[in-house]
Design an enzyme around this catalytic site. Structure first.
Site, PDB file in Angstrom:
ATOM      1  N   ARG A 240       0.920  -1.258   0.023  1.00 20.35           N
ATOM      2  CA  ARG A 240      -0.338   0.076  -0.119  1.00 20.35           C
ATOM      3  C   ARG A 240       0.822   1.179   0.045  1.00 20.35           C
ATOM      4  O   ARG A 240       1.780   1.209   0.648  1.00 20.35           O
ATOM      5  CB  ARG A 240      -0.739   0.063   1.193  1.00 20.35           C
ATOM      6  CG  ARG A 240      -2.146  -0.878   1.007  1.00 20.35           C
ATOM      7  CD  ARG A 240      -3.111  -0.375   0.120  1.00 20.35           C
ATOM      8  NE  ARG A 240      -4.381  -1.306   0.135  1.00 20.35           N
ATOM      9  CZ  ARG A 240      -4.528  -2.218  -0.777  1.00 20.35           C
ATOM     10  NH1 ARG A 240      -3.605  -2.773  -1.521  1.00 20.35           N
ATOM     11  NH2 ARG A 240      -5.564  -3.140  -0.483  1.00 20.35           N
ATOM     12  N   GLU A 269      -3.521   7.674  -4.281  1.00 19.75           N
ATOM     13  CA  GLU A 269      -3.903   7.204  -5.701  1.00 19.75           C
ATOM     14  C   GLU A 269      -5.228   7.781  -5.863  1.00 19.75           C
ATOM     15  O   GLU A 269      -6.251   8.241  -5.046  1.00 19.75           O
ATOM     16  CB  GLU A 269      -4.291   5.812  -5.409  1.00 19.75           C
ATOM     17  CG  GLU A 269      -2.932   5.192  -5.173  1.00 19.75           C
ATOM     18  CD  GLU A 269      -2.911   3.481  -5.041  1.00 19.75           C
ATOM     19  OE1 GLU A 269      -4.131   2.886  -5.480  1.00 19.75           O
ATOM     20  OE2 GLU A 269      -2.042   2.753  -4.610  1.00 19.75           O
ATOM     21  N   HIS A 287      -1.548   0.341  -9.830  1.00 17.08           N
ATOM     22  CA  HIS A 287      -2.137  -0.472  -8.787  1.00 17.08           C
ATOM     23  C   HIS A 287      -2.774  -1.644  -9.573  1.00 17.08           C
ATOM     24  O   HIS A 287      -4.085  -2.075  -9.442  1.00 17.08           O
ATOM     25  CB  HIS A 287      -3.123   0.097  -8.235  1.00 17.08           C
ATOM     26  CG  HIS A 287      -3.393  -0.543  -6.575  1.00 17.08           C
ATOM     27  ND1 HIS A 287      -3.513  -0.144  -5.402  1.00 17.08           N
ATOM     28  CD2 HIS A 287      -3.423  -1.932  -6.456  1.00 17.08           C
ATOM     29  CE1 HIS A 287      -3.897  -0.718  -4.601  1.00 17.08           C
ATOM     30  NE2 HIS A 287      -3.740  -1.883  -4.959  1.00 17.08           N
TER      31      HIS A 287
HETATM   32  P1  NAP Z   1      -0.870 -11.524   4.775  1.00 18.24           P
HETATM   33  O1  NAP Z   1      -0.926 -12.975   4.239  1.00 18.24           O
HETATM   34  O2  NAP Z   1      -1.508 -11.215   5.768  1.00 18.24           O
HETATM   35  O3  NAP Z   1       0.660 -11.177   4.853  1.00 18.24           O
HETATM   36  C1  NAP Z   1       1.159  -9.943   5.693  1.00 18.24           C
HETATM   37  C2  NAP Z   1       2.342 -10.093   6.271  1.00 18.24           C
HETATM   38  O4  NAP Z   1       2.586  -8.882   7.030  1.00 18.24           O
HETATM   39  C3  NAP Z   1       1.707 -10.960   7.519  1.00 18.24           C
HETATM   40  O5  NAP Z   1       2.760 -12.083   7.510  1.00 18.24           O
HETATM   41  C4  NAP Z   1       2.406 -10.394   9.001  1.00 18.24           C
HETATM   42  O6  NAP Z   1       3.118 -11.100   9.807  1.00 18.24           O
HETATM   43  C5  NAP Z   1       3.047  -9.040   8.300  1.00 18.24           C
HETATM   44  N1  NAP Z   1       3.190  -7.979   9.210  1.00 18.24           N
HETATM   45  C6  NAP Z   1       2.057  -7.210   9.602  1.00 18.24           C
HETATM   46  N2  NAP Z   1       2.755  -5.949  10.290  1.00 18.24           N
HETATM   47  C7  NAP Z   1       4.179  -6.140  10.042  1.00 18.24           C
HETATM   48  C8  NAP Z   1       5.094  -5.291  10.551  1.00 18.24           C
HETATM   49  N3  NAP Z   1       4.715  -3.971  11.158  1.00 18.24           N
HETATM   50  N4  NAP Z   1       6.428  -5.536  10.015  1.00 18.24           N
HETATM   51  C9  NAP Z   1       6.575  -6.621   9.386  1.00 18.24           C
HETATM   52  N5  NAP Z   1       5.800  -7.512   9.124  1.00 18.24           N
HETATM   53  C10 NAP Z   1       4.405  -7.093   9.335  1.00 18.24           C
HETATM   54  O7  NAP Z   1      -1.216 -10.677   3.473  1.00 18.24           O
HETATM   55  P2  NAP Z   1      -1.024 -10.878   1.997  1.00 18.24           P
HETATM   56  O8  NAP Z   1      -2.048 -11.562   1.276  1.00 18.24           O
HETATM   57  O9  NAP Z   1       0.327 -11.405   1.854  1.00 18.24           O
HETATM   58  O10 NAP Z   1      -1.080  -9.148   1.485  1.00 18.24           O
HETATM   59  C11 NAP Z   1      -0.319  -8.450   1.822  1.00 18.24           C
HETATM   60  C12 NAP Z   1      -0.689  -6.754   1.444  1.00 18.24           C
HETATM   61  O11 NAP Z   1      -0.440  -6.667   0.117  1.00 18.24           O
HETATM   62  C13 NAP Z   1      -2.162  -6.654   1.526  1.00 18.24           C
HETATM   63  O12 NAP Z   1      -2.721  -6.298   2.863  1.00 18.24           O
HETATM   64  C14 NAP Z   1      -2.548  -5.654   0.599  1.00 18.24           C
HETATM   65  O13 NAP Z   1      -2.237  -4.389   1.111  1.00 18.24           O
HETATM   66  C15 NAP Z   1      -1.159  -5.899  -0.448  1.00 18.24           C
HETATM   67  N6  NAP Z   1      -1.779  -6.256  -1.943  1.00 18.24           N
HETATM   68  C16 NAP Z   1      -1.637  -5.428  -2.820  1.00 18.24           C
HETATM   69  C17 NAP Z   1      -2.056  -5.548  -4.175  1.00 18.24           C
HETATM   70  C18 NAP Z   1      -1.701  -4.676  -5.348  1.00 18.24           C
HETATM   71  O14 NAP Z   1      -2.546  -4.903  -6.202  1.00 18.24           O
HETATM   72  N7  NAP Z   1      -0.490  -4.198  -5.409  1.00 18.24           N
HETATM   73  C19 NAP Z   1      -2.528  -6.981  -4.281  1.00 18.24           C
HETATM   74  C20 NAP Z   1      -2.733  -7.847  -3.466  1.00 18.24           C
HETATM   75  C21 NAP Z   1      -2.388  -7.333  -1.980  1.00 18.24           C
HETATM   76  P3  NAP Z   1       2.920 -10.769  11.299  1.00 18.24           P
HETATM   77  O15 NAP Z   1       1.714 -10.137  11.904  1.00 18.24           O
HETATM   78  O16 NAP Z   1       3.287 -12.038  11.731  1.00 18.24           O
HETATM   79  O17 NAP Z   1       4.181  -9.733  11.628  1.00 18.24           O
HETATM   80  C1  GLV Z   2      -5.198  -5.016  -3.783  1.00 13.79           C
HETATM   81  O1  GLV Z   2      -4.601  -4.019  -3.537  1.00 13.79           O
HETATM   82  C2  GLV Z   2      -5.546  -6.038  -2.985  1.00 13.79           C
HETATM   83  O2  GLV Z   2      -5.355  -5.552  -1.455  1.00 13.79           O
HETATM   84  O3  GLV Z   2      -6.257  -7.148  -3.061  1.00 13.79           O
END
Ligand code: NAP
Ligand code: GLV
Length: 326
Positions: A240, A269, A287
């Protein structure tokens, strides 16, 4: 019995509408790419039992307070920082998201962005299209190596791990920072090492961000964090925009504190600061992390399915605030 009424806030893939119809919902579909004006959103939500929304819709405490019948908020995305989940939870409204289905597509895009930034692909394509290419030259548009480099992954959840898996194919060394270390078996499989964030920033050639936007991750990449990175390092952000202090990033790039940035997300954005666009070392995307046709269509269907499940007394697959479930 009156069918539950669902507001679909913007244009979606038809799969979502089909799912809601099959579940017997009455659909109030705002079939437009532009969001509803705040007052119109509020007045239509006032009548709704469920909402299927997108990350461009601010679902505030005020909006929720003005919707007395609302029981479900289903976001077509994994990130849900645009939804006031605490306000929804206080009212017993279930919030759902779409994790997992988009993990691989977003990890693919992250690698594409990393490669494009390191090897200057958009700059090279602009050069060719502008008619400037006259010959092969030994130092024409040279970039950094990806294979064998050290990749630092910040946030080692679903997408962070999928990026690590892909990095193995490029013989990259993988470091990661997260609050909770991954199980030893995952570390071994992905050949990834848990390190403190400061060490990761100091040692990585590429730093890739995969944390959710939370109060504690806002501006995680600050002036100080950028100052710890190496001058040849590249920052990749597909998480983000506000996870990075954008003004600090612009200064770091302009002063040569770091070498480049691949950005799929921005602080405000769709505004992208002119200073970022003026830098050839920046690759900027609108994005599109999860934007494959199949994945986006499935995300729409999953959000609609969970919304319909809640409204028909069934368990949703992806609740964010589990405490609202019986
Ligand atoms: P996820 O499986 O929940 O992974 C997020 C990780 O971040 C968790 O393992 C969490 O582990 C860690 N985390 C949380 N706070 C932290 C901190 N302060 N320092 C270090 N690590 C931390 O989520 P995901 O499915 O991988 O998605 C991640 C993010 O990607 C989404 O929330 C979204 O904002 C973004 N995203 C963007 C797009 C795009 O189109 N660009 C698409 C999909 C997702 P711990 O809590 O153990 O630290
Ligand atoms: C996209 O940014 C998502 O969080 O799925």
């Amino acid at each position: 019995m009156t069918p539950p009424r669902v507001l679909v806030s913007r244009h979606v893939y038809p799969a979502a509408i089909g799912v809601l119809q099959d579940a017997g919902c009455a659909i109030d579909y705002h079939d437009s790419r532009d969001g509803l004006e705040p007052e119109k959103f509020a007045s239509r939500l006032r009548l709704a039992d469920g909402l299927v929304c997108q990350l461009t819709d601010p679902i505030t405490a005020d909006l929720i307070a003005g919707a007395p019948k609302l029981r479900a908020i289903s976001q077509i995305a994994v990130g849900y920082d645009n939804v006031d989940v605490a306000a929804a939870t206080r009212r017993g409204i279930v919030v759902t998201n779409t994790p997992g289905v988009l993990t691989d597509a977003t990890a693919d895009l992250t690698l594409a962005l990393l490669l494009a930034t390191a090897r200057r692909l958009p700059e090279a394509e602009r050069f060719l299209r502008s008619g400037k290419w006259s010959r092969w030259e030994v130092d024409l548009l040279c970039g950094g190596d990806v294979h064998g480099a050290t990749l630092g992954i910040v946030g080692f959840g679903r997408i962070g791990r999928a990026v690590a898996q892909r990095a193995r194919g490029f013989d990259m060394r993988v470091l990661y920072a997260s609050r909770t270390p991954a199980p030893a078996a995952v570390e071994a499989e992905l050949q990834a090492r848990h390190v403190p964030l400061d060490a990761l920033l100091q040692r990585s050639d590429f730093v890739s961000l995969h944390v959710p936007l939370l109060p504690e991750t806002r501006h995680l990449i600050s002036v100080a964090a950028l100052g710890r990175m190496q001058p040849h390092a590249i920052l990749i952000n597909t998480s983000r925009g506000p996870v990075v202090d954008e003004r600090a990033l612009i200064a770091a790039l302009e002063e040569g504190l770091i070498a480049g940035a691949g950005l799929d997300v921005f602080e405000d954005e769709p505004h992208v600061p002119d200073e970022l666009l003026a830098l050839p070392s920046v690759v900027a995307l609108p994005h599109i992390g999860s934007a494959s046709t199949r994945v986006r269509s499935r995300m729409c269907a999953i959000a609609a399915r969970d919304c319909a499940a809640i409204l028909t007394g069934n368990r949703p697959e992806h609740p964010v605030n589990r405490e609202t479930l019986p």
